[in-house]
Design a protein around this motif. Structure first.
Motif, PDB file in Angstrom:
ATOM      1  N   THR A 106       0.834  -1.216   0.000  1.00  0.00           N
ATOM      2  CA  THR A 106       0.000   0.000   0.000  1.00  0.00           C
ATOM      3  C   THR A 106       0.865   1.261   0.000  1.00  0.00           C
ATOM      4  O   THR A 106       0.639   2.185  -0.795  1.00  0.00           O
ATOM      5  CB  THR A 106      -0.925   0.010   1.238  1.00  0.00           C
ATOM      6  N   LEU A 107       1.854   1.283   0.864  1.00  0.00           N
ATOM      7  CA  LEU A 107       2.624   2.539   0.998  1.00  0.00           C
ATOM      8  C   LEU A 107       3.443   2.833  -0.249  1.00  0.00           C
ATOM      9  O   LEU A 107       3.487   3.972  -0.721  1.00  0.00           O
ATOM     10  CB  LEU A 107       3.533   2.482   2.228  1.00  0.00           C
ATOM     11  N   VAL A 108       4.098   1.820  -0.796  1.00  0.00           N
ATOM     12  CA  VAL A 108       4.928   2.084  -1.984  1.00  0.00           C
ATOM     13  C   VAL A 108       4.030   2.468  -3.155  1.00  0.00           C
ATOM     14  O   VAL A 108       4.335   3.396  -3.909  1.00  0.00           O
ATOM     15  CB  VAL A 108       5.820   0.875  -2.330  1.00  0.00           C
ATOM     16  N   THR A 109       2.922   1.777  -3.299  1.00  0.00           N
ATOM     17  CA  THR A 109       2.032   2.057  -4.429  1.00  0.00           C
ATOM     18  C   THR A 109       1.381   3.437  -4.308  1.00  0.00           C
ATOM     19  O   THR A 109       1.322   4.200  -5.268  1.00  0.00           O
ATOM     20  CB  THR A 109       0.917   0.979  -4.487  1.00  0.00           C
ATOM     21  N   GLU A 110       0.923   3.759  -3.115  1.00  0.00           N
ATOM     22  CA  GLU A 110       0.142   5.000  -2.937  1.00  0.00           C
ATOM     23  C   GLU A 110       1.008   6.237  -2.695  1.00  0.00           C
ATOM     24  O   GLU A 110       0.703   7.314  -3.181  1.00  0.00           O
ATOM     25  CB  GLU A 110      -0.825   4.843  -1.752  1.00  0.00           C
ATOM     26  N   ILE A 111       2.055   6.074  -1.884  1.00  0.00           N
ATOM     27  CA  ILE A 111       2.820   7.278  -1.490  1.00  0.00           C
ATOM     28  C   ILE A 111       4.335   7.053  -1.576  1.00  0.00           C
ATOM     29  O   ILE A 111       5.106   7.690  -0.876  1.00  0.00           O
ATOM     30  CB  ILE A 111       2.436   7.745  -0.057  1.00  0.00           C
ATOM     31  N   GLY A 112       4.728   6.128  -2.465  1.00  0.00           N
ATOM     32  CA  GLY A 112       6.162   5.830  -2.615  1.00  0.00           C
ATOM     33  C   GLY A 112       6.971   7.051  -3.010  1.00  0.00           C
ATOM     34  O   GLY A 112       8.166   7.159  -2.702  1.00  0.00           O
ATOM     35  N   ASP A 113       6.316   8.005  -3.678  1.00  0.00           N
ATOM     36  CA  ASP A 113       7.037   9.223  -4.097  1.00  0.00           C
ATOM     37  C   ASP A 113       7.149  10.242  -2.959  1.00  0.00           C
ATOM     38  O   ASP A 113       7.886  11.212  -3.061  1.00  0.00           O
ATOM     39  CB  ASP A 113       6.335   9.853  -5.307  1.00  0.00           C
ATOM     40  N   ARG A 134      14.368  -6.625  -2.209  1.00  0.00           N
ATOM     41  CA  ARG A 134      13.803  -7.202  -3.437  1.00  0.00           C
ATOM     42  C   ARG A 134      12.342  -6.810  -3.608  1.00  0.00           C
ATOM     43  O   ARG A 134      11.885  -6.474  -4.685  1.00  0.00           O
ATOM     44  CB  ARG A 134      13.902  -8.737  -3.400  1.00  0.00           C
ATOM     45  N   LEU A 135      11.623  -6.852  -2.497  1.00  0.00           N
ATOM     46  CA  LEU A 135      10.204  -6.497  -2.564  1.00  0.00           C
ATOM     47  C   LEU A 135      10.039  -5.029  -2.966  1.00  0.00           C
ATOM     48  O   LEU A 135       9.215  -4.689  -3.824  1.00  0.00           O
ATOM     49  CB  LEU A 135       9.583  -6.761  -1.183  1.00  0.00           C
ATOM     50  N   LEU A 136      10.858  -4.162  -2.374  1.00  0.00           N
ATOM     51  CA  LEU A 136      10.765  -2.746  -2.721  1.00  0.00           C
ATOM     52  C   LEU A 136      11.087  -2.531  -4.200  1.00  0.00           C
ATOM     53  O   LEU A 136      10.428  -1.739  -4.878  1.00  0.00           O
ATOM     54  CB  LEU A 136      11.722  -1.910  -1.856  1.00  0.00           C
ATOM     55  N   ALA A 143       5.189   0.634  -9.607  1.00  0.00           N
ATOM     56  CA  ALA A 143       4.600   1.964  -9.392  1.00  0.00           C
ATOM     57  C   ALA A 143       5.258   3.034 -10.266  1.00  0.00           C
ATOM     58  O   ALA A 143       4.848   4.192 -10.251  1.00  0.00           O
ATOM     59  CB  ALA A 143       4.732   2.344  -7.923  1.00  0.00           C
ATOM     60  N   GLY A 144       6.308   2.652 -10.995  1.00  0.00           N
ATOM     61  CA  GLY A 144       6.994   3.628 -11.865  1.00  0.00           C
ATOM     62  C   GLY A 144       7.787   4.658 -11.074  1.00  0.00           C
ATOM     63  O   GLY A 144       7.982   5.787 -11.526  1.00  0.00           O
ATOM     64  N   LEU A 145       8.271   4.275  -9.896  1.00  0.00           N
ATOM     65  CA  LEU A 145       9.040   5.230  -9.090  1.00  0.00           C
ATOM     66  C   LEU A 145      10.479   5.283  -9.597  1.00  0.00           C
ATOM     67  O   LEU A 145      11.052   4.258  -9.957  1.00  0.00           O
ATOM     68  CB  LEU A 145       9.037   4.809  -7.619  1.00  0.00           C
ATOM     69  N   THR A 146      11.060   6.457  -9.580  1.00  0.00           N
ATOM     70  CA  THR A 146      12.450   6.572 -10.042  1.00  0.00           C
ATOM     71  C   THR A 146      13.407   6.776  -8.876  1.00  0.00           C
ATOM     72  O   THR A 146      14.606   6.618  -9.020  1.00  0.00           O
ATOM     73  CB  THR A 146      12.599   7.757 -11.013  1.00  0.00           C
ATOM     74  N   LYS A 147      12.854   7.143  -7.724  1.00  0.00           N
ATOM     75  CA  LYS A 147      13.721   7.388  -6.554  1.00  0.00           C
ATOM     76  C   LYS A 147      13.632   6.181  -5.629  1.00  0.00           C
ATOM     77  O   LYS A 147      12.545   5.888  -5.100  1.00  0.00           O
ATOM     78  CB  LYS A 147      13.204   8.648  -5.847  1.00  0.00           C
ATOM     79  N   PRO A 148      14.728   5.447  -5.414  1.00  0.00           N
ATOM     80  CA  PRO A 148      14.634   4.272  -4.545  1.00  0.00           C
ATOM     81  C   PRO A 148      14.352   4.648  -3.097  1.00  0.00           C
ATOM     82  O   PRO A 148      14.911   5.618  -2.583  1.00  0.00           O
ATOM     83  CB  PRO A 148      16.004   3.600  -4.666  1.00  0.00           C
ATOM     84  N   PRO A 172      22.606  -1.312  -0.707  1.00  0.00           N
ATOM     85  CA  PRO A 172      22.878   0.126  -0.895  1.00  0.00           C
ATOM     86  C   PRO A 172      21.708   1.004  -0.458  1.00  0.00           C
ATOM     87  O   PRO A 172      21.838   2.213  -0.356  1.00  0.00           O
ATOM     88  CB  PRO A 172      23.155   0.260  -2.395  1.00  0.00           C
ATOM     89  N   ARG A 173      20.553   0.379  -0.196  1.00  0.00           N
ATOM     90  CA  ARG A 173      19.426   1.161   0.332  1.00  0.00           C
ATOM     91  C   ARG A 173      19.606   1.508   1.799  1.00  0.00           C
ATOM     92  O   ARG A 173      18.847   2.318   2.329  1.00  0.00           O
ATOM     93  CB  ARG A 173      18.132   0.344   0.273  1.00  0.00           C
ATOM     94  N   MET A 174      20.520   0.864   2.488  1.00  0.00           N
ATOM     95  CA  MET A 174      20.620   1.072   3.942  1.00  0.00           C
ATOM     96  C   MET A 174      20.960   2.529   4.254  1.00  0.00           C
ATOM     97  O   MET A 174      21.974   3.053   3.798  1.00  0.00           O
ATOM     98  CB  MET A 174      21.674   0.149   4.557  1.00  0.00           C
ATOM     99  N   GLN A 175      20.088   3.166   5.015  1.00  0.00           N
ATOM    100  CA  GLN A 175      20.289   4.572   5.403  1.00  0.00           C
ATOM    101  C   GLN A 175      20.877   4.666   6.794  1.00  0.00           C
ATOM    102  O   GLN A 175      21.664   5.555   7.083  1.00  0.00           O
ATOM    103  CB  GLN A 175      18.934   5.295   5.339  1.00  0.00           C
ATOM    104  N   GLY A 176      20.446   3.754   7.689  1.00  0.00           N
ATOM    105  CA  GLY A 176      20.915   3.847   9.066  1.00  0.00           C
ATOM    106  C   GLY A 176      20.320   2.754   9.933  1.00  0.00           C
ATOM    107  O   GLY A 176      19.545   1.913   9.464  1.00  0.00           O
TER     108      GLY A 176
END
Ligand code: GLV
Ligand code: MG
Length: 338
Positions: A106-113, A134-136, A143-148, A172-176
């Motif tokens: 839901t979150l990635v599809t609706e508000i991933g941007d 992998r899921l993300l 969802a056609g998102l360009t920003k990981p 490489p997605r690890m932020q913290g």
């Protein structure tokens, strides 16, 4: 595609250390709110102006029968709010729960941007991060998102602590990574029922024989979380990601909260969670270097010239290593002022 590393500004300033990075924008406090709570949700636009990071919490502290309301509430808030420079994060439910799959879809599809970072609780090892990664990737592509989306792990199980280095470098997605002292205490079977902070029983005494200058019975409380925070900081620094202290549950004890946050700051953490508006200012104060420390750091940097050799300043020896320490403080101040 944007790399997660774009979240960080390499701290050039003539120094050849590739891993000295600090966050841009800052993330001194990750302010938690419950999107299923209408009263709290109504305050979001105002709170967003005061914090570095706003986090819509879907996991613990949201009742099982409010999970869907929280998820849908976050979607509605994200769609209707202008967050300005404030980052929007979420904490999804744990990977062994019945809710997390719907949370992510839901979150990635609706508000991933709109989302910057997804906090994943109870991470046990690299396999958990690989699964989310992998899921993300699948959901972002659909969802056609360009920003990981970036991923933040909570360190709150004994296995997680044992595997913290591989978790920090798992994607490489690890932020913290944040310390989760409440779940970690339970997982380790520690005997504290507090959410973070110290314990009056965990102390050091001066020598009981009385052969000391304080007459034998002065006690000092110790930091229960020192070992884990230090380990987490090393794992994060070695992988170029950011360490955070997590929650401090005794909202009324602002002194102990400030002490706990400061211990974490001094050990290398860049921020902490705020669970109540009163903790926002504490985190802002603690995780911003003091003007005195910044002035001292700038003085050492100026007097050290090209950063090599040794000088005495006010009777204290400075050299190549201490100028690097000073750059950490000065560059943090610059980044926060930007
Ligand atoms: C946070 O999630 C904690 O368990 O302390
Ligand atoms: Mg927890």
């Amino acid at each position: 595609m944007r790399s997660p590393k774009d979240f960080f500004a390499p701290l050039a300033v003539g120094a050849p250390e590739p891993l000295r990075q600090i966050p841009v924008p800052p993330s001194r406090m990750i302010h938690f709110f419950d999107p299923s709570n209408e009263k709290m949700a109504a305050k979001v636009p105002d709170i967003a102006k005061k914090v570095d990071v706003l986090l819509g919490n879907l996991e613990d502290a949201v009742r099982a029968d409010r999970k869907e309301a929280a998820r849908n509430g976050l979607v509605a808030i994200a769609k209707s709010t202008d967050f300005g420079k404030t980052q929007l994060w979420t904490r999804v439910n744990s990977l062994d729960s019945p809710w997390v799959l719907d949370d992510l879809i839901t979150l990635v599809t609706e508000i991933g941007d709109k989302l910057d970072v997804i906090m994943v609780p109870k991470v046990e090892g690299a396999q958990d991060i690989h699964y989310v990664d992998r899921l993300l990737a699948q959901l972002e592509a659909r969802a056609g998102l360009t920003k990981p989306l970036l991923v933040h792990a909570i360190l709150e199980t004994a296995s997680g602590v044992a595997n913290v280095e591989e978790i920090a470098g798992a994607s490489p997605r690890m932020q913290g990574i944040s310390l989760g002292p409440a779940d970690l205490a339970a997982s380790r079977r520690m005997k504290t029922t507090r959410v973070g902070g110290g314990h009056p029983g965990y102390l050091v005494r001066t020598d009981p024989t009385g052969e000391d200058l304080n007459e034998g019975r002065t006690t000092y409380q110790q930091d229960l979380w020192h070992y884990t925070v230090a380990r987490m900081v090393d794992a994060c620094a070695a992988n170029g990601i950011l360490p955070y202290y997590g929650p401090f549950g005794d909202i009324r004890d602002v002194v102990a909260c400030e002490d706990q946050f400061r211990n974490a700051f001094l050990l290398g953490c860049v921020g902490a969670w705020s669970l109540h508006p009163v903790q926002i200012d504490i985190a802002k104060k603690v995780f911003s270097p003091s003007p005195e420390d910044v002035a001292w750091a700038r003085r050492v940097i100026a007097e050290m010239g090209d950063g090599t050799g040794a000088v005495m300043i006010d009777g204290k020896m400075q050299d190549d290593a201490s100028v690097k320490q000073c750059r950490v403080v000065a560059e943090l101040a610059d980044a926060l002022a930007a």
